[in-house]
Motif scaffolding. Structure first.
Motif, PDB file in Angstrom:
ATOM      1  N   LEU A 198       1.374  -1.233  -0.205  1.00  0.00           N
ATOM      2  CA  LEU A 198      -0.204   0.165   0.073  1.00  0.00           C
ATOM      3  C   LEU A 198       0.881   1.219   0.480  1.00  0.00           C
ATOM      4  O   LEU A 198       1.609   1.196   0.895  1.00  0.00           O
ATOM      5  N   VAL A 199       0.547   2.096  -0.572  1.00  0.00           N
ATOM      6  CA  VAL A 199       1.427   3.567  -1.154  1.00  0.00           C
ATOM      7  C   VAL A 199      -0.140   4.425  -1.063  1.00  0.00           C
ATOM      8  O   VAL A 199      -0.550   4.931  -1.317  1.00  0.00           O
ATOM      9  N   GLU A 200       0.145   5.905   0.354  1.00  0.00           N
ATOM     10  CA  GLU A 200      -0.248   6.553   0.220  1.00  0.00           C
ATOM     11  C   GLU A 200       0.329   8.098  -0.188  1.00  0.00           C
ATOM     12  O   GLU A 200       1.603   7.997  -0.134  1.00  0.00           O
ATOM     13  N   SER A 201      -0.267   8.822  -0.349  1.00  0.00           N
ATOM     14  CA  SER A 201      -0.407  10.059  -1.288  1.00  0.00           C
ATOM     15  C   SER A 201      -1.089  10.710  -0.877  1.00  0.00           C
ATOM     16  O   SER A 201      -2.118  10.942  -0.430  1.00  0.00           O
ATOM     17  N   GLY A 202      -1.013  12.368  -0.969  1.00  0.00           N
ATOM     18  CA  GLY A 202      -1.900  13.191  -1.135  1.00  0.00           C
ATOM     19  C   GLY A 202      -1.606  14.264   0.389  1.00  0.00           C
ATOM     20  O   GLY A 202      -2.290  15.470   0.277  1.00  0.00           O
ATOM     21  N   GLY A 203      -1.239  14.147   1.340  1.00  0.00           N
ATOM     22  CA  GLY A 203      -1.017  14.436   2.244  1.00  0.00           C
ATOM     23  C   GLY A 203       0.106  15.618   2.404  1.00  0.00           C
ATOM     24  O   GLY A 203       0.301  16.120   0.957  1.00  0.00           O
ATOM     25  N   GLY A 204      -0.476  16.893   4.146  1.00  0.00           N
ATOM     26  CA  GLY A 204      -0.155  18.267   3.590  1.00  0.00           C
ATOM     27  C   GLY A 204      -0.468  19.307   4.592  1.00  0.00           C
ATOM     28  O   GLY A 204      -0.698  18.435   6.010  1.00  0.00           O
ATOM     29  N   SER A 205      -0.485  20.166   4.605  1.00  0.00           N
ATOM     30  CA  SER A 205      -0.485  21.530   5.662  1.00  0.00           C
ATOM     31  C   SER A 205      -1.291  22.407   4.626  1.00  0.00           C
ATOM     32  O   SER A 205      -1.350  22.739   3.937  1.00  0.00           O
ATOM     33  N   VAL A 206      -2.496  22.429   5.830  1.00  0.00           N
ATOM     34  CA  VAL A 206      -3.751  23.204   5.425  1.00  0.00           C
ATOM     35  C   VAL A 206      -4.001  24.140   6.666  1.00  0.00           C
ATOM     36  O   VAL A 206      -3.556  23.707   7.982  1.00  0.00           O
ATOM     37  N   GLN A 207      -4.434  24.967   5.996  1.00  0.00           N
ATOM     38  CA  GLN A 207      -5.416  26.022   7.816  1.00  0.00           C
ATOM     39  C   GLN A 207      -6.655  25.295   8.047  1.00  0.00           C
ATOM     40  O   GLN A 207      -7.184  24.773   6.661  1.00  0.00           O
ATOM     41  N   ALA A 208      -7.241  25.350   8.828  1.00  0.00           N
ATOM     42  CA  ALA A 208      -8.740  25.489   9.629  1.00  0.00           C
ATOM     43  C   ALA A 208      -9.852  25.812   8.390  1.00  0.00           C
ATOM     44  O   ALA A 208      -9.643  26.890   7.658  1.00  0.00           O
ATOM     45  N   GLY A 209     -10.536  24.477   7.712  1.00  0.00           N
ATOM     46  CA  GLY A 209     -11.012  24.733   7.147  1.00  0.00           C
ATOM     47  C   GLY A 209     -11.197  24.492   5.503  1.00  0.00           C
ATOM     48  O   GLY A 209     -11.837  24.273   4.430  1.00  0.00           O
ATOM     49  N   GLY A 210      -9.719  24.312   5.361  1.00  0.00           N
ATOM     50  CA  GLY A 210      -9.015  24.026   3.946  1.00  0.00           C
ATOM     51  C   GLY A 210      -9.808  22.332   3.833  1.00  0.00           C
ATOM     52  O   GLY A 210     -10.322  21.824   4.670  1.00  0.00           O
ATOM     53  N   SER A 211      -9.005  21.776   3.122  1.00  0.00           N
ATOM     54  CA  SER A 211      -9.694  20.461   2.463  1.00  0.00           C
ATOM     55  C   SER A 211      -8.123  19.421   1.855  1.00  0.00           C
ATOM     56  O   SER A 211      -7.617  20.575   1.142  1.00  0.00           O
ATOM     57  N   LEU A 212      -7.608  18.643   2.036  1.00  0.00           N
ATOM     58  CA  LEU A 212      -7.701  18.136   1.345  1.00  0.00           C
ATOM     59  C   LEU A 212      -7.818  15.883   0.806  1.00  0.00           C
ATOM     60  O   LEU A 212      -8.684  15.881   1.080  1.00  0.00           O
ATOM     61  N   ARG A 213      -7.483  15.771  -0.521  1.00  0.00           N
ATOM     62  CA  ARG A 213      -7.517  14.387  -0.559  1.00  0.00           C
ATOM     63  C   ARG A 213      -6.520  13.440  -0.439  1.00  0.00           C
ATOM     64  O   ARG A 213      -5.293  13.667  -0.743  1.00  0.00           O
ATOM     65  N   LEU A 214      -6.732  12.124   0.113  1.00  0.00           N
ATOM     66  CA  LEU A 214      -4.934  11.541  -0.309  1.00  0.00           C
ATOM     67  C   LEU A 214      -6.341  10.201  -0.711  1.00  0.00           C
ATOM     68  O   LEU A 214      -7.064   9.922  -1.552  1.00  0.00           O
ATOM     69  N   SER A 215      -4.838   9.285  -1.071  1.00  0.00           N
ATOM     70  CA  SER A 215      -4.552   8.461  -2.183  1.00  0.00           C
ATOM     71  C   SER A 215      -4.067   7.760  -1.568  1.00  0.00           C
ATOM     72  O   SER A 215      -3.531   7.656  -0.421  1.00  0.00           O
ATOM     73  N   CYS A 216      -4.749   6.153  -1.522  1.00  0.00           N
ATOM     74  CA  CYS A 216      -4.132   4.987  -1.156  1.00  0.00           C
ATOM     75  C   CYS A 216      -3.655   3.814  -2.345  1.00  0.00           C
ATOM     76  O   CYS A 216      -5.420   3.762  -3.210  1.00  0.00           O
ATOM     77  N   ALA A 217      -2.947   3.373  -3.284  1.00  0.00           N
ATOM     78  CA  ALA A 217      -2.998   2.020  -4.085  1.00  0.00           C
ATOM     79  C   ALA A 217      -2.230   1.512  -3.600  1.00  0.00           C
ATOM     80  O   ALA A 217      -1.298   1.308  -3.198  1.00  0.00           O
ATOM     81  N   ALA A 218      -3.119  -0.040  -3.883  1.00  0.00           N
ATOM     82  CA  ALA A 218      -2.845  -0.892  -3.245  1.00  0.00           C
ATOM     83  C   ALA A 218      -2.203  -1.687  -5.067  1.00  0.00           C
ATOM     84  O   ALA A 218      -2.860  -2.357  -5.926  1.00  0.00           O
TER      85      ALA A 218
END
Length: 123
Positions: free
Chosen positions: A4-24
């Motif tokens: 499994l490999v995750e990606s998409g993390g990061g730093s955001v301000q409160a109220g923001g959005s992120l999309r994480l991905s995981c490939a199997a």
């Protein structure tokens, strides 16, 4: 063995959005049951969300209405769309697989974890 490999993390301000991905990868004929967990510093790893091979989803109460889990079976990938992020969502996020469906039958493959992706939400 499942990788499994995750990606998409990061730093955001409160109220923001992120999309994480995981490939199997590992079993080409499998539709995996996939979950997201997270672990904040000094805390236990906790469940966030899960999706099974039929697309049924479950969420922790703390993320209901803000996070959405989805999957792309053709790519053996799972995603976690995180909206309205809060500082308390700050954690290392891990993808986990356990079972898979192949040929109409479900198999338990053992629990496999990705390496994690960091999410940091500032106030």
């Amino acid at each position: 063995q499942v990788h499994l490999v995750e990606s998409g993390g990061g730093s955001v301000q409160a109220g923001g959005s992120l999309r994480l991905s995981c490939a199997a990868s590992g079993y080409s004929q499998c539709t995996y049951d996939m979950s997201w967990y997270r672990q904040a510093p000094g805390k236990e790893r906790e469940f966030v969300s899960t999706i099974d091979s039929d697309g049924r989803t479950t969420y922790a109460d703390s993320v209901k209405g803000r996070f959405t889990i989805s999957q792309d079976n053709a790519k053996n990938a799972v995603y976690l769309q995180m909206n309205s992020l809060k500082p308390e969502d700050t954690a290392m996020y891990y993808c986990k697989s356990g079972g898979c469906t192949s040929g109409g039958s479900w198999f338990y493959l053992g629990d496999y974890w990705g390496q994690g992706t960091q999410v940091t939400v500032s106030s």
